[in-house]
Design an enzyme around this catalytic site. Sequence first.
Site, short mmCIF file in Angstrom:
data_model
loop_
_atom_site.label_atom_id
_atom_site.label_comp_id
_atom_site.label_asym_id
_atom_site.label_seq_id
_atom_site.Cartn_x
_atom_site.Cartn_y
_atom_site.Cartn_z
CG ASN A 1 15.35 44.06 47.04
OD1 ASN A 1 16.26 44.88 46.83
ND2 ASN A 1 15.56 42.67 47.27
N GLY B 1 15.98 40.03 45.05
CA GLY B 1 17.19 39.49 45.60
C GLY B 1 17.29 38.02 45.35
CE1 TYR C 1 18.36 38.14 49.78
CE2 TYR C 1 16.18 38.41 48.86
CZ TYR C 1 17.27 38.92 49.33
OH TYR C 1 17.22 40.10 49.40
NE ARG C 2 19.49 28.41 53.15
CZ ARG C 2 20.06 28.29 54.36
NH1 ARG C 2 21.65 28.63 54.05
NH2 ARG C 2 19.86 27.87 55.33
CD GLU D 1 24.34 29.31 51.45
OE1 GLU D 1 24.77 29.95 50.33
OE2 GLU D 1 23.01 29.67 51.66
#
Length: 499
Positions: free
Chosen positions: A160, A162, A164-165, A273
């Site tokens: 996977n 993804g 992400y921070r 964010e």
Amino acid sequence: MGGFKDLRDWLRKVEEMGELKVVHEEVDWDEELAAITYMVAKKKGSPALLFEKIKGYPSGFRVLTNILGSSFKRIALTLGLPTNLSLLEMIEKTKDIYKRKIPPVEVRKDEAPVNENILLGEDINLYLFPAPKMWPLDGGRYIGTADVVITKDPDDGHLNLGTYRQMVLSKNEVGFYVSPGKDALLHREKWWQRGEPCEVAAAYGVDPVLFIVGAMGFPKNESEYDYAGGIKGEPIRVVKGEVTDLLIPADAEIVIEGISRPDVLKDEGPFGEFTGYYGRPGGPTPCIEVKCIHYRNNPILTAALMADHPSCEQNFFFGILRSARIWDDLDRLGIPGIRGVYSVPAAAGGFGMVVVSLEQRYPGHASQVAALAAQCAGGAYYTKWVIVVDEDVDPTDLEQVVWAMSTRCNPIDDIDILRNTWSTYLDPTKNPPEERPYGSKALINACKEHKYIHVFSKRTLLRESTYQKVRSKWDKFGFDFPPPELTLFEEETSLDGVT
């Protein structure tokens, strides 16, 4: 302009388009770089920004921001689409691209540019790279924003990707924050339940195609590498990790490899964010112990500013990519009559609101579409407002959508609520923060009543013959702007009423 091999090739093409601004003046990684990005990105269509001189760093260590930003030309280039399409046409063609999957191809280690420099053991130092601190109250410097984090499902072995921070915690540790329900968290928990650490890799400075697929939601048993290959029309080049069993992007600028252990938590956050607010309060968070760093000579760190609209990096490409994901999901479910889908960019990073246009074909059709768009794989995360409109309403034109809501929606009958749906710790409306993974959704039926659709009040439209007549004489009227593009018209009828 043809395809591109990697980030550097993409940048060359963006420069040819006149959409790259190289900043030669020295900038500070501590808030200044992000402030410049935020202010430039307030102008829609603003260029990608390549910062060449970062305070305290040697020449050659660069940062790229506003990568796709609000430029539909750069998004079209990345997706391999013509740059003259309408927004709805871009979404529809992207939906069709998703149907094509091409698995990655593994190359030898000496063929991978990312292996030009490899650091192990005591040589590992994440501060080698000019990771920015974005916002004044951020918990630290975030090296991972425009990144892809790579994990493997221990059950079926699929990889996977993804986005992400990742906050820098020390010279050899980064945060591993993942929202509830996201694939990397599910993989991590599976490894931990086996009593094993989770292997993780993260790529910074990636081909923008990898960035956008990493940010999307795909079926949990499929790899984003395959979808990225489908978009590019050729396999993504990958190479076996140096210290993990993961396949990493061979043409990335920077890649780290490491492990995440269940009993090692470090303070991480907060972080400004995509909502335009700081996310959950800082606190103990899983982390990655970095075992290896790969990087190219003169590396480019990609950084995605999360902010209010329109300066948020993800907003506009989400308006196309996420819309296409939801439309593709509705196709897969066999739902007929869909004419368009739009994840509204201004709605909290493209997550908060989805509009679907459809031709109603049977009783309950509009309600069915609203419920499925709200809960399908592409639309379930965070979305708060799902609005369904008829086929004569362009879902990408919010003024038309508001008109439909005001003339075709009767709130007491046409609004439903879904409760305890999939949300995120980043939602500022749910307090205390522990409540945030559970959200709700409003389903708004702004379509004509199906049971009375044949007697519903007729909307006012021009005849096409009249429109074309006025259009042909537009210059003679002396207007200094072009005539509007209209696609809906009243039926042509003769004087006796026969069509």
